[in-house]
Write a protein that holds these residues in place. Structure first.
Motif: not given
Length: 234
Positions: A33-40, A58-63, A81-89
């Motif tokens: 639900p990309s539009a709802l995620i952008a709204g969040m 990194d640039d789509f979905g929960l990223g 597939e999310n480098k930012e997730f990996e970095r934060q974890y």
């Protein structure tokens, strides 16, 4: 009950707040639900616990919510597939609860069905078992897994009628129905809205009783995952 909202901001208004548990549909890059995620993201809410099969890219979905540091904890199955997730974890900025994929789906389904917990052999003898109750059934060890419930669920569907009955497209059906059922409030982003009676009852994937709000996003961005292969030596 009014279910149809004119835009994403309106559909989210009065529902989302800091510190909530948010369940988000999708499988890989399908059914997000990309539009709802952008709204969040635009709303600025933070300190969120997110339940989702994966964490987007990194640039789509929960990223997008990871980029803006709005998520404090993830309950997920696959995040590779999310480098930012990996970095934060790895830096200790993000909490993570890993689940086997089938277990995650069943925890959501159980939450929607009012089943508080269930037993499974998946994960026995691994780190998945640590800290959990186990029991013996038929001479086999089973792990007790707790159901998952969310304050708000965000899902993506192909089609909805005005009562909220949903039809999902192909792979988007994997997690979206379970996510929708597990939410105290469920908001559906749909590509097409039709009148009651236009969807054959046999074609309904999720009954409208599980859907509280609907917003139409007729032309969503659709990412495609492709296989790539290394060249074979001649």
């Amino acid at each position: 009950m009014r279910k149809i909202y004119g835009d994403v901001a309106g559909a989210l208004d009065g529902v989302i707040t800091d510190g909530q548990t948010i369940a988000v549909g999708g499988f890989g890059l399908c059914g997000i639900p990309s539009a709802l995620i952008a709204g969040m993201r635009a709303s600025g809410v933070g300190d969120l616990t997110c339940i989702s099969n994966n964490a987007g890219v990194d640039d789509f979905g929960l990223g997008l919510l990871l980029q803006s540091r709005q998520i404090k904890r993830m309950i997920a199955s696959y995040v590779g597939e999310n480098k930012e997730f990996e970095r934060q974890y790895l830096s200790g900025e993000l909490e993570l609860e890993f689940n086997p994929q089938g277990t995650l789906a069943e925890r959501l389904r159980a939450g929607g069905a009012g089943i508080p917990a269930f037993f499974t052999r998946t994960g026995v003898g691994t780190v998945v078992e640590e800290g959990k109750e186990t029991r013996q059934f038929g001479g086999q060890t089973y792990i007790m897994e707790l159901a998952l419930r969310a304050d708000v669920s965000l899902v993506k569907a192909k089609r909805a009628d005005r009562s909220g009955n949903l039809v999902f497209a192909r792979t988007a059906r994997n997690f979206n129905p379970d996510v929708a059922m597990a939410g105290a409030v469920t908001i559906a982003e749909v590509e097409e809205l039709v009148d009651e009676g236009d969807i054959d009852p046999d074609d309904v994937h999720l009954p409208g009783i599980f859907v509280d709000r609907i917003v139409v996003v007729p032309n969503p961005e659709k990412r495609v995952e492709r296989k790539s292969f290394r060249s074979r030596p001649q």
